[in-house]
Design a protein around this motif. Structure first.
Motif: not given
Length: 191
Positions: A164-188
């Motif tokens: 998150l901090s790579d994108y300027g989002i630095d709100y402190n939710l603790g050391p375990a919450s510094t990364h977010v997993e994004i899933e993209l499931h698409i049907e075209g």
């Protein structure tokens, strides 16, 4: 006679051109057959799951030439949905997504490398919170074929983890919450 020769010439050119060409697919958000989801630890004690309800995009895909695959997705950041209105209000605010200033997030591919049958790594420019970074992540073909309504569909899945901090989002939710997993499931739907 000129028209007949022109028609024959166009027909011959079409016959001599490669039989496989990349097809354009529109991501099926109207039928709710596509999802952009996220997962982040909450204080290191549990997982917070959510999704973005509004997004759109297209992709190019040809099974015979997967290296030519492309995708472009635009996400309405105000459509974040964590199944809790007060939390969503906080996530939309300046501590996190700041949706009034950054109403969209996007991904536009810049390359694709096949790593096996129906699998590969896609690279591209991801923009979030006004910051654009080049990222790469694995994707997998789920399947493709005719649908019951006379169309043709293809579906893919991919997951990446963002700091998150790579994108300027630095709100402190603790050391375990510094990364977010994004899933993209698409049907075209092939156009």
């Amino acid at each position: 006679m000129k028209k007949l020769l022109l028609a024959l010439g166009v027909s011959a050119a079409a016959t001599l051109s490669p039989l496989t060409q990349a097809a354009t697919y529109t991501i099926d958000t109207k039928g709710a057959h596509a999802f952009v989801q996220f997962k982040i630890q909450h204080l290191g004690y549990s997982w917070l799951l959510g999704r973005f309800n509004t997004f759109e995009g297209e992709f190019e895909y040809d099974a015979a030439a997967p290296e030519k695959s492309e995708i472009e997705v635009t996400i309405d950041t105000a459509s974040i949905d964590s199944n809790h209105a007060e939390r969503d209000k906080h996530l939309k605010g300046s501590d996190f997504l700041n949706v009034s200033k950054f109403p969209q997030s996007s991904f536009k591919s810049t390359g694709f490398k096949s790593t096996g049958d129906g699998e590969g790594v896609i690279s591209g420019d991801f923009t979030l919170h006004g910051v654009t970074k080049n990222i790469s992540f694995p994707v997998q073909l789920i399947g493709e074929g005719k649908d019951p309504w006379g169309g043709y569909r293809a579906g893919f899945s991919g997951t990446t983890t963002l700091k998150l901090s790579d994108y300027g989002i630095d709100y402190n939710l603790g050391p375990a919450s510094t990364h977010v997993e994004i899933e993209l499931h698409i049907e075209g739907i092939r156009q």
